[in-house]
Every structure is written in C-alpha cells, then in structure tokens.
Write an enzyme that holds these catalytic residues in place. Structure first.
Site, PDB file in Angstrom:
ATOM      1  N   PHE A   9       0.818  -1.214   0.000  1.00 55.06           N
ATOM      2  CA  PHE A   9       0.000   0.000   0.000  1.00 55.06           C
ATOM      3  C   PHE A   9       0.852   1.263   0.000  1.00 55.06           C
ATOM      4  O   PHE A   9       1.775   1.403   0.798  1.00 55.06           O
ATOM      5  CB  PHE A   9      -0.900   0.050   1.249  1.00 55.06           C
ATOM      6  CG  PHE A   9      -2.135  -0.804   1.169  1.00 55.06           C
ATOM      7  CD1 PHE A   9      -3.324  -0.290   0.669  1.00 55.06           C
ATOM      8  CD2 PHE A   9      -2.109  -2.114   1.620  1.00 55.06           C
ATOM      9  CE1 PHE A   9      -4.466  -1.077   0.611  1.00 55.06           C
ATOM     10  CE2 PHE A   9      -3.245  -2.909   1.567  1.00 55.06           C
ATOM     11  CZ  PHE A   9      -4.424  -2.389   1.058  1.00 55.06           C
ATOM     12  N   ASP A  10       0.508   2.177  -0.887  1.00 56.06           N
ATOM     13  CA  ASP A  10       1.021   3.539  -0.819  1.00 56.06           C
ATOM     14  C   ASP A  10       0.396   4.216   0.404  1.00 56.06           C
ATOM     15  O   ASP A  10      -0.596   3.734   0.950  1.00 56.06           O
ATOM     16  CB  ASP A  10       0.642   4.276  -2.112  1.00 56.06           C
ATOM     17  CG  ASP A  10       0.987   5.745  -2.072  1.00 56.06           C
ATOM     18  OD1 ASP A  10       2.134   6.068  -1.745  1.00 56.06           O
ATOM     19  OD2 ASP A  10       0.099   6.574  -2.357  1.00 56.06           O
ATOM     20  N   VAL A  11       0.972   5.358   0.823  1.00 55.41           N
ATOM     21  CA  VAL A  11       0.440   6.069   1.991  1.00 55.41           C
ATOM     22  C   VAL A  11      -0.383   7.296   1.591  1.00 55.41           C
ATOM     23  O   VAL A  11      -1.587   7.358   1.815  1.00 55.41           O
ATOM     24  CB  VAL A  11       1.577   6.499   2.944  1.00 55.41           C
ATOM     25  CG1 VAL A  11       1.028   7.394   4.064  1.00 55.41           C
ATOM     26  CG2 VAL A  11       2.252   5.287   3.560  1.00 55.41           C
ATOM     27  N   ASP A 181      -2.459   5.664  -5.420  1.00 51.19           N
ATOM     28  CA  ASP A 181      -3.206   6.688  -6.156  1.00 51.19           C
ATOM     29  C   ASP A 181      -2.417   7.288  -7.310  1.00 51.19           C
ATOM     30  O   ASP A 181      -2.987   8.002  -8.143  1.00 51.19           O
ATOM     31  CB  ASP A 181      -3.600   7.825  -5.195  1.00 51.19           C
ATOM     32  CG  ASP A 181      -2.391   8.659  -4.790  1.00 51.19           C
ATOM     33  OD1 ASP A 181      -2.341   9.856  -5.129  1.00 51.19           O
ATOM     34  OD2 ASP A 181      -1.476   8.113  -4.146  1.00 51.19           O
TER      35      ASP A 181
END
Length: 230
Positions: A9-11, A181
C-alpha cells in the site's frame, strides 16, 4: 486462479489524506512567517512542488533538492529571498501533525492484516511518514514500512522494488498487488517490477497517461471485490 498473498500500500492519498495534512501545514507555516496564504500562492506552491517531485520520480534530482528548494523557488516568484532549508524544517514539523485517514483505511488494513502480508511502500521522508503512520494507528497493523529516503531509491524505480522484494520473506511477485493513487509512481513502478496494480482513483480522474492498471477502484472497500475474485 490467482491468489494474492502480499499487499503493498502507498500512503499519501491512498491511506492517509495528504491533501488535508499539506493544507494545514502550509497554513501554519505562512502564519508563522506572517505572510498571507492566498489561493494563488497555494496553487503556485503545488505547481512547483509537484514539478519537483515528478523530477524526483524520474530520477533527475534528489529528495533533498525537492524539499530544500521548493520554498525558495516559490518566494522567488514574488521577489523574495528566503532560507528554503529553514522553511522546510518548519513545514516538516507541521506536516508531521497531519494524520487524517482516507475513509475506510483503518478498517480495511485492520481486516486485511490477518489474511494477507500487508506492507507500506511510500516516497517521502522517513521521520515524517513514521510519525504520521503511528499517530493514525496504521503503523502496528503492517509488517514493515519501506520509505524511499531509507532505501536510497524511489517509486517508480525498479531498484526501489528490488530493495522491497529482497526484504519480504518468501516473496512471490505473482502473488503480490500494489495499491496506490499515483499512476506515475505506484502503477508505473508496479508494472516495471512485474506486479499486478490497483489504481485508487476516488476523484475519477481521466487517465490519459498510457499507464494502464490491472484494476481501478474509487473507494477502498472496493478492494475486497478484487481480492475475493482472485
């Protein structure tokens, strides 16, 4: 049928609301400097900042140049000379306070942690990301956090992902999915590394980049549909 084991996961603007954190930090910084933060100034800052981070993603400049020149470049447009390093230090302190969660993020990661190997992959500053992830409650829910500053590389560089893969026990690229995103960092980077990709696009932005994700979602809980189908 494909079964995912590892979720990356990106933050920022995937799990944590970076827009809200940035807006607060900028307001506090400009209040500290006793300078009005107008919509025009904020828009110019974002233009300069995004351009610098894009150059960083492309490997043309280092992270230090991004963070230490953006304010001097901004104020130069208004005929003022400022200490970019000093302003960055103040901004960084304010930014660390911002840990608003994207809707459903905490619930999602809390649920997934028992079923998958969940990791964080983020471009940014280690101290800032660590503080924000701890304050948000996400930090103890993931197995490890890989921040570009600490790795020496950044998304979308293949070297960044090689670094990450080498530090995940029993990692299999065909059983991993990256969720983020940014088409240019997360999706492109995932593709270069051989990963399946999931573009988190809550604003339903038009994708005219030529970068085609494996999946696209508008809400985080839509990830269940993908995971259940594989």
């Amino acid at each position: 049928m494909k079964t995912y084991k590892t979720l990356l996961f990106d933050v920022d603007d995937t799990l944590l609301d970076f827009g809200a954190a940035e807006k607060l930090a900028l307001r506090l910084l400009f209040e500290q400097q006793k300078i009005p933060l107008t919509d025009e100034v904020e828009a110019n800052y974002k233009r300069i900042n995004q351009g610098l981070w894009k150059s960083f993603e492309e490997g043309n400049i280092g992270r230090e140049e991004v963070v230490n020149t953006r304010y001097s470049l901004l104020f130069k447009e208004y005929g003022q000379e400022v200490d970019g390093v000093l302003l960055e230090k103040s901004y960084r302190g304010f930014l660390e306070e911002g840990h608003d969660l994207i809707e459903g993020a905490l619930e999602l990661i809390t649920d997934l942690q028992d079923k998958y190997d969940v990791y964080i992959v983020t471009n940014g500053v280690s101290k800032t990301q660590d503080r924000r992830l701890r304050d948000s409650g996400l930090h103890p829910l993931v197995k490890d956090i890989f921040v570009s500053e600490a790795t020496g590389y950044q998304k979308p560089m293949k070297e960044y992902f090689d670094y990450v893969f080498a530090r995940i026990p029993n990692f299999a690229v065909d059983q991993a999915l990256i969720i983020g995103d940014s088409l240019s960092a997360d999706i492109k980077g995932g593709q270069l590394a051989g990963l399946d990709t999931c573009w988190f696009n809550p604003g339903m932005k038009l994708n005219d980049s030529g970068i085609v994700p494996t999946y696209e979602i508008q809400k985080l809980d839509e990830l269940y549909r993908i995971l259940d189908a594989n």
